[in-house]
Motif scaffolding. Structure first.
Motif, short mmCIF file in Angstrom:
data_model
loop_
_atom_site.label_atom_id
_atom_site.label_comp_id
_atom_site.label_asym_id
_atom_site.label_seq_id
_atom_site.Cartn_x
_atom_site.Cartn_y
_atom_site.Cartn_z
N ASN A 3 0.83 -1.21 0.00
CA ASN A 3 0.00 0.00 0.00
C ASN A 3 0.86 1.26 0.00
O ASN A 3 0.51 2.25 -0.63
CB ASN A 3 -0.93 0.00 1.21
N ARG A 4 2.01 1.21 0.69
CA ARG A 4 2.92 2.35 0.70
C ARG A 4 3.45 2.60 -0.71
O ARG A 4 3.51 3.74 -1.16
CB ARG A 4 4.07 2.09 1.67
N GLY A 5 3.84 1.53 -1.39
CA GLY A 5 4.33 1.68 -2.77
C GLY A 5 3.26 2.22 -3.69
O GLY A 5 3.54 3.03 -4.57
N LYS A 6 2.03 1.77 -3.49
CA LYS A 6 0.91 2.26 -4.31
C LYS A 6 0.70 3.75 -4.08
O LYS A 6 0.48 4.51 -5.02
CB LYS A 6 -0.36 1.48 -3.96
N ILE A 19 2.97 5.91 -3.12
CA ILE A 19 4.09 6.63 -3.73
C ILE A 19 3.91 6.72 -5.24
O ILE A 19 4.18 7.75 -5.85
CB ILE A 19 5.42 5.96 -3.36
N ARG A 20 3.42 5.64 -5.88
CA ARG A 20 3.24 5.64 -7.34
C ARG A 20 2.03 6.47 -7.78
O ARG A 20 2.08 7.17 -8.79
CB ARG A 20 3.06 4.21 -7.85
N GLN A 21 0.93 6.39 -7.05
CA GLN A 21 -0.32 6.99 -7.51
C GLN A 21 -0.74 8.22 -6.71
O GLN A 21 -1.74 8.84 -7.04
CB GLN A 21 -1.44 5.95 -7.45
#
Length: 110
Positions: A64-67, A69-71
């Protein structure tokens, strides 16, 4: 946190196998021959389940953290104030921070 998940799966499988052996092999005359297998199995099996659940939970949180950062929408924040709250956690002071957040296309908020 994949290591937690992998270790958890291994511990669960080994613990389950030890429990299987403890319950399927015939006991000796006093019934104590399988006690070591039972203790090891009942120790490793729950530990493995807990490790697996923690690994999956942390893996999902990191995903969820990566999501985010990406979105996520990039913005800027200005620190307006920083003060101690008077509370300590692990002998470290807890601080209260007030920020003014500016995101393009949205009104600023504190």
């Amino acid at each position: 946190m994949r290591i937690f998940t992998l270790v958890g799966i291994v511990l669960t499988v080994v613990g389950g196998f030890l429990l299987y052996l403890a319950f399927t092999t015939p006991a000796g005359p006093l019934g104590l021959d399988n006690l070591g297998l039972m203790i090891a199995g009942w120790t490793l099996f729950p530990m493995g389940a807990i490790f697996t659940l923690v690994g999956l939970w942390f893996g999902r949180a990191m995903g969820n953290r990566g999501k985010l950062i990406r979105q996520g929408i990039p913005g800027q924040a200005t620190i307006l104030s920083l003060a101690e709250t008077g509370m300590l956690i692990n002998d470290r002071p807890v601080a209260r921070m007030t920020m003014n957040v500016v995101v393009p296309g949205r009104p600023p908020y504190v």
